[in-house]
Design a protein around this motif. Structure first.
Motif, mmCIF file in Angstrom:
data_model
loop_
_atom_site.group_PDB
_atom_site.id
_atom_site.type_symbol
_atom_site.label_atom_id
_atom_site.label_comp_id
_atom_site.label_asym_id
_atom_site.label_seq_id
_atom_site.Cartn_x
_atom_site.Cartn_y
_atom_site.Cartn_z
ATOM 1 N N ARG A 194 0.635 -1.353 0.058
ATOM 2 C CA ARG A 194 -0.020 0.098 -0.023
ATOM 3 C C ARG A 194 0.344 1.130 0.218
ATOM 4 N NH1 ARG A 194 -5.848 -1.119 2.751
ATOM 5 N NH2 ARG A 194 -5.938 -3.794 2.490
ATOM 6 N N ALA A 195 2.013 1.280 0.749
ATOM 7 C CA ALA A 195 3.156 2.496 0.182
ATOM 8 C C ALA A 195 3.146 3.051 0.918
ATOM 9 C CB ALA A 195 3.299 2.196 -1.409
ATOM 10 N N PRO A 196 2.498 3.224 1.896
ATOM 11 C CA PRO A 196 2.725 4.943 2.666
ATOM 12 C C PRO A 196 3.482 5.785 1.985
ATOM 13 C CG PRO A 196 3.201 3.462 4.029
ATOM 14 C CD PRO A 196 3.115 2.873 3.081
ATOM 15 N N ASP A 197 3.351 7.435 2.339
ATOM 16 C CA ASP A 197 4.289 8.514 2.278
ATOM 17 C C ASP A 197 5.094 8.394 3.488
ATOM 18 O OD1 ASP A 197 4.145 9.021 -0.706
ATOM 19 O OD2 ASP A 197 1.424 9.691 0.496
ATOM 20 N N ILE A 198 4.123 8.230 4.564
ATOM 21 C CA ILE A 198 4.497 8.719 6.000
ATOM 22 C C ILE A 198 3.462 7.669 7.113
ATOM 23 C CG2 ILE A 198 3.520 10.288 7.649
ATOM 24 C CD1 ILE A 198 2.828 12.078 5.377
ATOM 25 N N ARG A 226 11.991 5.448 2.484
ATOM 26 C CA ARG A 226 12.975 5.465 1.784
ATOM 27 C C ARG A 226 13.014 6.734 2.126
ATOM 28 N NH1 ARG A 226 10.258 5.670 -3.270
ATOM 29 N NH2 ARG A 226 9.979 7.200 -2.849
ATOM 30 N N ASP A 227 12.681 7.867 2.200
ATOM 31 C CA ASP A 227 12.361 9.213 2.537
ATOM 32 C C ASP A 227 12.484 9.852 3.538
ATOM 33 O OD1 ASP A 227 12.398 9.419 -0.522
ATOM 34 O OD2 ASP A 227 10.119 9.729 0.188
ATOM 35 N N GLY A 228 12.699 8.888 4.819
ATOM 36 C CA GLY A 228 12.569 9.526 6.325
ATOM 37 C C GLY A 228 12.037 9.543 7.377
#
Length: 266
Positions: A194-198, A226-228
């Protein structure tokens, strides 16, 4: 004095609400997990946890009313009822439910007007946050985790507050489940898919460890990892269905959303 005069609060939210309404003198005992308001811990005896209570100590306080939350406190409620104490177990699990809870509790103690005004103020605050969230460049996908072993996804009011702050909970179907056991994530790889951004962690009673989350097998593929973008919201601010969630809790989520958006813009 209208309504019950000697109240035992088995969870934090009635304590916070009664203090906010200026009715704290009615409280004779509180939950040991209470942190809001801080003065309550200094002023009131601690007589319960969440799933257990010191029934003998409660009886010594001669309460005429006890307030608890959900089926988890059913055994405590039953024992108090057997001792002749009136008990109110609320079971609200939504933002509207929290606002209604404030109104109902206020009415019970003769502070209906103050409670209604405060609930309206809380609603306006949420509306303002929701309106401001439209400025985000896009709505981030959010995974909220309220426990790690096993992973448990966020409950309904949390998912609503994420939406109000400008994001979308990646497990909306689980948020509708009222019990934590129904929100256990059997397959953690579903978060990867589901690849959350946060990722927001609020591990009830213990510190969120973003490095442990990032180290989960395969999770390095998740945009948030990946983006911390692994963040904590302290559990007392968000995991209890009371005023804290609608004030400091949602503002903490909003700050995370704004920070994410600012880093994307940079």
């Amino acid at each position: 004095m209208i309504g019950p005069r000697r109240i035992v609060c088995l969870t934090e939210e009635p304590t916070e609400t009664l203090y906010a309404l200026g009715e704290q003198d009615r409280i004779v005992g509180i939950s040991g997990f209470t942190v809001r308001p801080p003065r309550a811990r200094k002023e009131k005896p601690k007589v319960s946890a969440f799933t257990s209570a010191k029934i003998g100590e409660i009886l010594k306080l001669c309460p005429d009313f006890a307030i608890g939350f959900s089926d988890i406190q059913a055994d405590i409620a039953a024992e108090l009822v057997r001792h002749g104490i009136e008990v109110w177990i609320s079971n609200h699990r939504s933002v509207d439910g929290i606002l209604d809870y404030v109104r109902r509790l206020g009415a019970m103690v003769g502070a209906g007007d103050r409670a209604n005004a405060w609930a309206d103020e809380l609603r306006c605050g949420l509306d303002a946050i929701e309106s401001a969230s439209t400025a985000l460049p896009r709505r981030p996908r959010v995974y909220f985790e309220e426990w790690d072993e096993p992973p448990i996804t966020g409950i309904a009011w949390v998912a609503e507050l994420v939406r109000i702050a400008g994001g979308d909970d990646i497990f909306p179907e689980r948020a509708a489940e009222p019990l934590a056991k129904q929100r256990i994530l059997e397959d953690p790889d579903e978060v990867i898919r589901r690849a959350p951004d946060i990722v927001i962690g609020s591990w009830c009673g213990k510190k969120f460890r973003p490095e442990k989350v990032a180290a989960r097998p395969g999770w390095n593929a998740i945009p948030a990892v990946r983006d911390g973008e692994l963040h904590e919201v302290k559990s007392p601010l968000i995991l209890q269905p009371g005023p804290a969630a609608l004030t400091d809790g949602v503002r903490a989520i909003e700050a995370i959303m704004r920070g994410w958006a600012a880093r994307r813009a940079g």
